[in-house]
Design a protein around this motif. Structure first.
Motif, short mmCIF file in Angstrom:
data_model
loop_
_atom_site.label_atom_id
_atom_site.label_comp_id
_atom_site.label_asym_id
_atom_site.label_seq_id
_atom_site.Cartn_x
_atom_site.Cartn_y
_atom_site.Cartn_z
N TYR A 1 0.77 -1.14 -0.02
CA TYR A 1 0.08 0.01 0.03
C TYR A 1 0.78 1.42 0.06
CZ TYR A 1 -3.33 3.57 1.36
OH TYR A 1 -4.04 4.70 1.54
N GLU A 2 1.73 1.24 0.71
CA GLU A 2 2.79 2.27 0.79
C GLU A 2 3.46 2.84 -0.59
OE1 GLU A 2 4.44 5.59 2.68
OE2 GLU A 2 2.71 4.19 3.30
N LEU A 3 3.58 1.69 -1.47
CA LEU A 3 4.28 1.77 -2.50
C LEU A 3 3.18 2.18 -3.72
CD1 LEU A 3 6.33 -1.38 -2.94
CD2 LEU A 3 7.37 0.90 -2.81
N HIS A 4 2.05 2.31 -3.49
CA HIS A 4 0.84 2.58 -4.42
C HIS A 4 -0.11 3.25 -3.68
CE1 HIS A 4 2.49 -0.50 -6.96
NE2 HIS A 4 2.56 -1.26 -6.19
N LYS A 5 0.07 4.23 -2.69
CA LYS A 5 -0.94 4.73 -1.89
C LYS A 5 -1.43 6.22 -2.77
CE LYS A 5 2.55 7.53 0.65
NZ LYS A 5 3.01 7.77 1.93
N GLU A 6 -0.65 6.56 -3.72
CA GLU A 6 -1.10 7.39 -4.78
C GLU A 6 -1.95 7.40 -5.90
OE1 GLU A 6 -0.14 10.46 -3.70
OE2 GLU A 6 1.10 9.67 -2.01
N GLU A 7 -2.58 5.88 -5.91
CA GLU A 7 -3.16 5.46 -6.97
C GLU A 7 -4.59 5.66 -6.64
OE1 GLU A 7 -1.75 1.55 -7.99
OE2 GLU A 7 0.02 2.21 -8.38
N ASN A 8 -4.87 6.01 -5.58
CA ASN A 8 -6.61 6.38 -4.88
C ASN A 8 -7.07 5.02 -5.15
OD1 ASN A 8 -8.30 8.19 -4.18
ND2 ASN A 8 -8.98 8.74 -6.19
N THR A 9 -6.88 4.04 -4.77
CA THR A 9 -7.67 2.93 -4.96
C THR A 9 -8.28 2.71 -3.20
OG1 THR A 9 -6.24 1.79 -6.53
CG2 THR A 9 -7.58 0.27 -4.98
N CYS A 10 -9.38 2.31 -3.18
CA CYS A 10 -10.01 2.18 -1.97
C CYS A 10 -10.20 0.71 -1.60
CB CYS A 10 -11.51 2.46 -2.01
SG CYS A 10 -12.50 2.13 -0.42
N TRP A 11 -9.24 0.17 -0.55
CA TRP A 11 -9.31 -1.66 -0.25
C TRP A 11 -10.09 -2.06 0.62
CZ3 TRP A 11 -5.90 -4.41 -3.26
CH2 TRP A 11 -5.04 -3.86 -4.07
N ASN A 12 -10.82 -3.05 0.31
CA ASN A 12 -11.70 -3.77 1.58
C ASN A 12 -11.20 -5.23 1.58
OD1 ASN A 12 -13.97 -5.62 2.16
ND2 ASN A 12 -14.62 -3.70 2.81
N ILE A 13 -10.70 -5.53 2.71
CA ILE A 13 -10.03 -6.64 2.96
C ILE A 13 -10.70 -7.60 4.32
CG2 ILE A 13 -7.72 -7.83 3.62
CD1 ILE A 13 -6.32 -5.51 3.01
#
Length: 318
Positions: A109-121
């Motif tokens: 997530y830290e590597l891709h946090k700028e991609e504005n994806t909302c994750w549900n786990i």
């Protein structure tokens, strides 16, 4: 035509048994609640509430209408939630409970946090997660599978035409500290046998008695966990502060000699598979694929890959 507002006002009034209390919940006035419900009764052609000085109570037809209204509103809320997640570019995945996976997801997530994806786990048991993938509630799942679970898993995979890729295999581990920490003191094996366990709810690890540690049987009977939880936070805190141990899968990490979070455990039935499951009818989005690639590479780099000949058989079964 009935409006959602009318149904919501009616449901809240029915649950509160009071127009004035319903008005407080709905941030409106009692007279407005009364007006909306009176118009609803006119449209329906029957009375929903019996009114007296003590308040309001549902009529027999009102009770039946409430049951149908409550179910309708619940379904509507679910649809609105799904629509909101979709608008936020949501990605839904599932995973077996794993502190190792949580840490890897955090790094990803830290590597891709700028991609504005909302994750549900969602975390759960193997059976629960397979059901979620079958129903397309999640688009990708990261799973641990015991040898005993493999026949049933292969059956459901074939029955529902699901796809599975094995990333690697691991043994078990008796953890005395969270997987990314080293315990202050490694207990002896005799001490370890007496330690109380904290386990994830409904997990498969603690109910097995045939764990082998350093060539010896760890338990004579399946242990009874002192605490079960669905919270990694509670588990990590109690391992640190309360001296509880945890049986789980060995993580895909490298440790220096003498610096491990616990004892490695094996079983005669074989190792535990780790991989991803998805439904071809609900193919993973690019963000989920990136996460799968990230985890796949980590497993490969640590050198616990699935044996090639078994991998080929696994692909044939798929």
């Amino acid at each position: 035509m009935l409006e959602t507002k009318q149904l919501k006002y009616f449901a809240v009034a029915a649950e509160c048994s009071s127009f004035s209390e319903a008005a407080l919940v709905l941030y409106t006035t009692q007279s407005n609640v009364s007006k909306v419900i009176s118009l609803l009764e006119d449209q329906l052609g029957f009375t929903l509430f019996a009114r007296d000085k003590n308040g309001v109570t549902l009529t027999s037809r009102g009770e039946e209408f409430y049951r149908r209204t409550a179910a309708l509103l619940e379904n509507l809320e679910e649809l609105e939630t799904e629509a909101a997640k979709s608008r936020r570019n949501g990605v839904k995945i599932a995973a077996s409970p794993s502190s190792w996976f949580a840490r890897q997801f955090s790094d990803f997530y830290e590597l891709h946090k700028e991609e504005n994806t909302c994750w549900n786990i969602h975390t759960g048991t193997l059976e629960e997660i397979v059901t979620r993938i079958r129903k397309m509630e999640d688009e990708l799942a990261f799973l641990y599978i015991f040898p005993e679970q493999q026949p049933r898993f292969a059956y459901e995979q074939k029955r529902y035409q699901l796809c599975f890729e094995t990333f690697g295999v691991v043994d078990g581990m008796l953890y005395f500290a969270p997987e990314d920490r080293i315990p202050d003191r490694m207990p002896s094996l005799s001490e370890a046998r007496k330690m109380k366990l904290i386990q994830a709810e409904n997990d498969e690890y603690a109910v097995l008695k045939d764990w082998i540690c350093e060539g010896q049987a760890l338990f004579e009977e399946p242990p009874v966990p002192a605490v079960t939880t669905n919270s990694d936070y509670i588990m990590n805190i109690m391992m640190k502060r309360n001296g509880l141990a945890n049986i789980s899968a060995e993580c895909f990490s490298s440790y220096e000699e003498g610096h491990r979070p616990g004892y490695s455990l094996t079983r005669e039935s074989g190792q535990i598979r780790y991989g991803i499951l998805w439904n071809p009818g609900n193919p993973p989005q690019n963000a989920a694929k990136k996460l799968a690639d990230h985890i796949r590479k980590l497993v490969a780099d640590i050198g616990r890959s699935f044996p090639q000949e078994e991998k080929e058989q696994d692909e044939k079964r798929s």
